[in-house]
Design a protein around this motif. Structure first.
Motif, PDB file in Angstrom:
ATOM      1  N   ILE A 124      12.047 -38.849  63.606  1.00 40.04           N
ATOM      2  CA  ILE A 124      12.264 -40.160  63.012  1.00 40.04           C
ATOM      3  C   ILE A 124      13.725 -40.523  63.188  1.00 40.04           C
ATOM      4  O   ILE A 124      14.611 -39.830  62.720  1.00 40.04           O
TER       5      ILE A 124
ATOM      6  N   HIS B 277      14.836 -43.928  62.581  1.00 41.44           N
ATOM      7  CA  HIS B 277      15.123 -44.897  61.537  1.00 41.44           C
ATOM      8  C   HIS B 277      13.805 -45.397  60.960  1.00 41.44           C
ATOM      9  O   HIS B 277      12.877 -45.690  61.701  1.00 41.44           O
ATOM     10  N   ILE B 278      13.757 -45.501  59.649  1.00 39.93           N
ATOM     11  CA  ILE B 278      12.576 -46.048  58.984  1.00 39.93           C
ATOM     12  C   ILE B 278      12.966 -47.385  58.363  1.00 39.93           C
ATOM     13  O   ILE B 278      13.951 -47.477  57.635  1.00 39.93           O
TER      14      ILE B 278
ATOM     15  N   SER C 198       8.702 -47.203  62.028  1.00 36.26           N
ATOM     16  CA  SER C 198       9.666 -46.480  62.853  1.00 36.26           C
ATOM     17  C   SER C 198       9.472 -46.903  64.304  1.00 36.26           C
ATOM     18  O   SER C 198       8.381 -46.725  64.866  1.00 36.26           O
ATOM     19  N   SER C 199      10.496 -47.474  64.900  1.00 33.93           N
ATOM     20  CA  SER C 199      10.434 -47.921  66.298  1.00 33.93           C
ATOM     21  C   SER C 199       9.191 -48.771  66.559  1.00 33.93           C
ATOM     22  O   SER C 199       8.451 -48.526  67.505  1.00 33.93           O
TER      23      SER C 199
END
Length: 165
Positions: free
Chosen positions: A3, A5-6, A67-68
């Motif tokens: 992960i 970035h969330i 995420s993404s």
């Protein structure tokens, strides 16, 4: 999958089909070590009626972890003192997203002055709830489409008991 970035956001129009798919995948894959196939199929069928599933998602506060551009998890606080849904996409399992989601719900409940946060946790989610400070009140059996599924009634006190001096 790591992960990077969330992004946390609330439910959006159009989320229902993706969240229903995530729900089914989580139940069928992540719950496999705790429930047999018949139980998982009966449980996953809860998302077959997209209109009903979507209506359920609009109750209370539904948070979505992204995420993404992939939805990693979602959960729901409904009513204000009860975690009614908590599901992580299999590709994101074991990375602390469920725990973070529970912490976000706890913060919302505390801000509202809720004294106790409750949940009915599946056997596969029980550990995440325990890590977040919930404890089991009792084991229950839930009927889903004629199949009995074990779950746990859990709670976490949010307000310390006042001890008279």
């Amino acid at each position: 999958m790591a992960i990077n970035h969330i992004e946390w956001r609330t439910l959006r129009a159009g989320d229902t089909p993706v969240l229903a798919e995530l729900f089914r995948d989580a139940v069928m894959q992540l719950a496999a070590s705790h429930y047999d196939e018949a139980g998982r199929v009966a449980w996953a069928a809860s998302a077959d009626d997209l209109d009903a599933f979507g209506a359920r998602l609009t109750q209370g506060l539904t948070l979505v972890a992204v995420s993404s551009d992939a939805i990693a998890a979602f959960g729901q606080l409904h009513p204000a003192d009860h975690v009614s849904m908590l599901y992580t996409a299999p590709a994101f399992a074991g990375q602390g997203i469920a725990w973070t989601l529970l912490a976000r719900f706890e913060a919302v409940a505390r801000a509202a002055g809720t004294p106790v946060l409750t949940a009915h946790a599946s056997a596969s989610a029980k550990r995440s709830f325990e890590r977040a400070g919930f404890h089991v009140l009792e084991e229950e059996n839930l009927d889903r489409n004629g199949v009995s599924l074990k779950r746990f009634r859990m709670q976490k006190p949010l307000v310390a008991a006042h001890i008279p001096q």
